[in-house]
Structure formats: C-alpha cells, structure tokens
Design a protein around this motif. Structure first.
Motif, PDB file in Angstrom:
ATOM      1  N   SER A   5       0.825  -1.212   0.000  1.00 34.78           N
ATOM      2  CA  SER A   5       0.000   0.000   0.000  1.00 34.78           C
ATOM      3  C   SER A   5       0.857   1.259   0.000  1.00 34.78           C
ATOM      4  CB  SER A   5      -0.889   0.032   1.246  1.00 34.78           C
ATOM      5  OG  SER A   5      -1.703  -1.097   1.291  1.00 34.78           O
ATOM      6  N   ASN A   6       0.322   2.332  -0.588  1.00 31.27           N
ATOM      7  CA  ASN A   6       0.967   3.636  -0.480  1.00 31.27           C
ATOM      8  C   ASN A   6       1.084   3.993   0.995  1.00 31.27           C
ATOM      9  OD1 ASN A   6       0.798   3.626  -3.221  1.00 31.27           O
ATOM     10  ND2 ASN A   6      -0.462   5.456  -3.383  1.00 31.27           N
ATOM     11  N   GLY A   7       2.213   4.545   1.387  1.00 32.46           N
ATOM     12  CA  GLY A   7       2.437   4.911   2.781  1.00 32.46           C
ATOM     13  C   GLY A   7       3.111   3.825   3.588  1.00 32.46           C
ATOM     14  N   SER A   8       3.224   2.617   3.017  1.00 32.08           N
ATOM     15  CA  SER A   8       3.910   1.532   3.716  1.00 32.08           C
ATOM     16  C   SER A   8       5.383   1.881   3.861  1.00 32.08           C
ATOM     17  CB  SER A   8       3.801   0.215   2.937  1.00 32.08           C
ATOM     18  OG  SER A   8       2.472  -0.201   2.852  1.00 32.08           O
ATOM     19  N   GLU A  23       9.773   4.602   2.100  1.00 30.72           N
ATOM     20  CA  GLU A  23       8.311   4.655   2.148  1.00 30.72           C
ATOM     21  C   GLU A  23       7.763   4.600   0.733  1.00 30.72           C
ATOM     22  OE1 GLU A  23       4.781   7.770   3.407  1.00 30.72           O
ATOM     23  OE2 GLU A  23       6.718   7.913   4.396  1.00 30.72           O
ATOM     24  N   VAL A  24       6.684   3.844   0.547  1.00 34.85           N
ATOM     25  CA  VAL A  24       6.044   3.739  -0.766  1.00 34.85           C
ATOM     26  C   VAL A  24       5.246   5.018  -1.030  1.00 34.85           C
ATOM     27  CG1 VAL A  24       4.343   2.506  -2.161  1.00 34.85           C
ATOM     28  CG2 VAL A  24       5.897   1.233  -0.669  1.00 34.85           C
ATOM     29  N   VAL A  25       5.540   5.649  -2.160  1.00 33.97           N
ATOM     30  CA  VAL A  25       4.825   6.852  -2.576  1.00 33.97           C
ATOM     31  C   VAL A  25       3.693   6.473  -3.523  1.00 33.97           C
ATOM     32  CG1 VAL A  25       5.060   9.068  -3.773  1.00 33.97           C
ATOM     33  CG2 VAL A  25       6.910   8.244  -2.296  1.00 33.97           C
ATOM     34  N   VAL A  38       7.211  -0.207  -7.419  1.00 28.38           N
ATOM     35  CA  VAL A  38       6.779   0.814  -6.472  1.00 28.38           C
ATOM     36  C   VAL A  38       7.759   1.977  -6.495  1.00 28.38           C
ATOM     37  CG1 VAL A  38       5.503  -0.735  -4.953  1.00 28.38           C
ATOM     38  CG2 VAL A  38       7.912  -0.359  -4.531  1.00 28.38           C
ATOM     39  N   TYR A  39       7.215   3.185  -6.334  1.00 29.28           N
ATOM     40  CA  TYR A  39       8.026   4.397  -6.269  1.00 29.28           C
ATOM     41  C   TYR A  39       8.289   4.656  -4.801  1.00 29.28           C
ATOM     42  CZ  TYR A  39       9.702   9.000  -7.744  1.00 29.28           C
ATOM     43  OH  TYR A  39      10.472  10.100  -8.017  1.00 29.28           O
ATOM     44  N   VAL A  40       9.553   4.651  -4.410  1.00 30.86           N
ATOM     45  CA  VAL A  40       9.897   4.783  -2.998  1.00 30.86           C
ATOM     46  C   VAL A  40      10.671   6.064  -2.726  1.00 30.86           C
ATOM     47  CG1 VAL A  40       9.928   2.284  -2.623  1.00 30.86           C
ATOM     48  CG2 VAL A  40      12.053   3.453  -3.202  1.00 30.86           C
ATOM     49  N   HIS A  41      10.459   6.572  -1.505  1.00 27.52           N
ATOM     50  CA  HIS A  41      11.253   7.687  -0.986  1.00 27.52           C
ATOM     51  C   HIS A  41      12.120   7.128   0.121  1.00 27.52           C
ATOM     52  CE1 HIS A  41      12.650  11.368   0.748  1.00 27.52           C
ATOM     53  NE2 HIS A  41      12.114  11.046   1.895  1.00 27.52           N
ATOM     54  N   TYR A  42      13.436   7.308  -0.007  1.00 29.67           N
ATOM     55  CA  TYR A  42      14.368   6.855   1.022  1.00 29.67           C
ATOM     56  C   TYR A  42      14.416   7.901   2.117  1.00 29.67           C
ATOM     57  CZ  TYR A  42      15.784   3.502  -2.510  1.00 29.67           C
ATOM     58  OH  TYR A  42      15.785   2.500  -3.438  1.00 29.67           O
ATOM     59  N   LYS A  43      14.060   7.511   3.325  1.00 27.11           N
ATOM     60  CA  LYS A  43      14.012   8.444   4.450  1.00 27.11           C
ATOM     61  C   LYS A  43      15.396   9.016   4.719  1.00 27.11           C
ATOM     62  CE  LYS A  43       9.993   6.306   6.477  1.00 27.11           C
ATOM     63  NZ  LYS A  43       9.378   5.750   7.676  1.00 27.11           N
ATOM     64  N   GLY A  44      15.445  10.334   4.871  1.00 25.82           N
ATOM     65  CA  GLY A  44      16.706  11.016   5.109  1.00 25.82           C
ATOM     66  C   GLY A  44      17.458  11.367   3.831  1.00 25.82           C
ATOM     67  N   PHE A  45      16.927  10.955   2.669  1.00 31.25           N
ATOM     68  CA  PHE A  45      17.554  11.259   1.383  1.00 31.25           C
ATOM     69  C   PHE A  45      16.765  12.372   0.705  1.00 31.25           C
ATOM     70  CE2 PHE A  45      19.461   7.335   2.290  1.00 31.25           C
ATOM     71  CZ  PHE A  45      20.376   6.959   1.332  1.00 31.25           C
ATOM     72  N   ASN A  46      17.412  13.096  -0.187  1.00 34.51           N
ATOM     73  CA  ASN A  46      16.740  14.116  -0.979  1.00 34.51           C
ATOM     74  C   ASN A  46      15.694  13.436  -1.862  1.00 34.51           C
ATOM     75  OD1 ASN A  46      16.266  15.886  -3.358  1.00 34.51           O
ATOM     76  ND2 ASN A  46      17.777  17.177  -2.348  1.00 34.51           N
ATOM     77  N   ARG A  47      14.548  14.048  -2.022  1.00 34.05           N
ATOM     78  CA  ARG A  47      13.480  13.447  -2.830  1.00 34.05           C
ATOM     79  C   ARG A  47      13.877  13.255  -4.294  1.00 34.05           C
ATOM     80  NH1 ARG A  47       9.015  11.867  -0.367  1.00 34.05           N
ATOM     81  NH2 ARG A  47       8.570  12.828   1.632  1.00 34.05           N
ATOM     82  N   ARG A  48      14.917  13.934  -4.749  1.00 36.23           N
ATOM     83  CA  ARG A  48      15.406  13.723  -6.117  1.00 36.23           C
ATOM     84  C   ARG A  48      15.914  12.297  -6.306  1.00 36.23           C
ATOM     85  NH1 ARG A  48      18.113  18.694  -8.732  1.00 36.23           N
ATOM     86  NH2 ARG A  48      17.005  20.396  -7.751  1.00 36.23           N
ATOM     87  N   LEU A  49      16.202  11.622  -5.200  1.00 32.19           N
ATOM     88  CA  LEU A  49      16.726  10.257  -5.262  1.00 32.19           C
ATOM     89  C   LEU A  49      15.619   9.207  -5.167  1.00 32.19           C
ATOM     90  CD1 LEU A  49      19.888  10.807  -3.045  1.00 32.19           C
ATOM     91  CD2 LEU A  49      19.723  10.776  -5.539  1.00 32.19           C
ATOM     92  N   ASP A  50      14.365   9.641  -5.062  1.00 39.63           N
ATOM     93  CA  ASP A  50      13.250   8.697  -5.089  1.00 39.63           C
ATOM     94  C   ASP A  50      13.317   7.935  -6.409  1.00 39.63           C
ATOM     95  OD1 ASP A  50      12.579  10.076  -2.794  1.00 39.63           O
ATOM     96  OD2 ASP A  50      10.622  10.743  -3.508  1.00 39.63           O
ATOM     97  N   GLU A  51      12.868   6.669  -6.400  1.00 36.85           N
ATOM     98  CA  GLU A  51      12.962   5.882  -7.628  1.00 36.85           C
ATOM     99  C   GLU A  51      11.952   4.751  -7.655  1.00 36.85           C
ATOM    100  OE1 GLU A  51      16.763   3.905  -7.948  1.00 36.85           O
ATOM    101  OE2 GLU A  51      16.707   3.264  -5.873  1.00 36.85           O
ATOM    102  N   TRP A  52      11.719   4.237  -8.868  1.00 32.63           N
ATOM    103  CA  TRP A  52      10.877   3.063  -9.065  1.00 32.63           C
ATOM    104  C   TRP A  52      11.740   1.823  -8.812  1.00 32.63           C
ATOM    105  CZ3 TRP A  52       5.781   3.359  -9.490  1.00 32.63           C
ATOM    106  CH2 TRP A  52       5.215   4.548  -9.949  1.00 32.63           C
ATOM    107  N   VAL A  53      11.233   0.903  -7.992  1.00 30.68           N
ATOM    108  CA  VAL A  53      11.965  -0.335  -7.711  1.00 30.68           C
ATOM    109  C   VAL A  53      11.044  -1.536  -7.868  1.00 30.68           C
ATOM    110  CG1 VAL A  53      13.573   0.792  -6.125  1.00 30.68           C
ATOM    111  CG2 VAL A  53      11.517  -0.293  -5.215  1.00 30.68           C
TER     112      VAL A  53
END
Length: 123
Positions: A5-8, A23-25, A38-53
């Motif tokens: 789920s989104n938010g997981s 966190e799943v976006v 899933v598109y994830v945001h790595y906590k503590g990382f800049n959002r530019r580094l979010d990626e599909w995995v």
C-alpha cells in the motif's frame, strides 16, 4: 502477485547495495506485463533520489502497512497530484515539473552542470 500500500514503510536496497528505510509513494503495473513496481522515498535522502523499484529490492519481512486512513489519503492525494500535473498546473514556465528550492548541498552537486546561459543557450 505482490502488493504494498501507499504509505507503507520497509527496508529497500538502494543503488549502492545498502539497505535503507523507505516509504512507498506510489505503485504501478508495467504496461503489457503483470510486473508491479513501487516508487519509494528513502528516508533522510533528498526526494530527487526517489525511484521506481521492483520487489526484488524490497525486504518483504520489514514491510509495515500504514493505517487504512493514511493509505486511502495517500492514494487520493496521488490521484489529485497526477491529474493536476497532467493539466499542467504543476509545471513551471519551461514546462518542467515544479520543484522546491534547491538547497546548498544540491547547488554543490550542480556546479558542473552547464545552465545554457542567460538566454537558454541561444546566443
């Protein structure tokens, strides 16, 4: 097929091979396949580094689902954001997706990137 789920939140293997909290976006199925990514945001990382995995980079034992209300809100917010972006409401004058201000760390990373000059490189 697997679903998150989104938010997981979970541990996800980043490009450097190390595991990081993420966190799943958003999630999607690749066109013409049943492969989910899933598109994830790595906590503590800049959002530019979010990626599909793909799921092979997710520690499924570490997945923590969000409360139902949070997951529903995330899906709704993503749908509204996608719709607005498609209409061009979230784009700047150059047609690029609008982003926040660039922090000092990002400015350092961009020093080597040519900016095309004052006139966009037209001379």
């Amino acid at each position: 097929s697997q679903a998150i789920s989104n938010g997981s939140t979970m541990r996800c293997r980043w490009r450097d091979g190390e595991w990081h909290d993420a966190e799943v976006v958003e999630s999607r199925t690749q066109p013409g396949t049943d492969t989910v990514e899933v598109y994830v945001h790595y906590k503590g990382f800049n959002r530019r580094l979010d990626e599909w995995v793909l799921f092979d980079r997710i520690d499924m034992d570490s997945v923590k689902e969000p409360p139902a209300a949070v997951a529903k809100a995330a899906v709704t917010a993503n749908a509204k954001s996608s719709a607005a972006n498609e209409k061009g409401k979230l784009k700047d004058a150059n047609g690029c997706a609008a982003e926040g201000n660039i922090g000092d760390d990002d400015k350092e990373k961009q020093k080597d990137v040519p900016d095309g000059g004052e006139n966009g490189g037209d001379g």
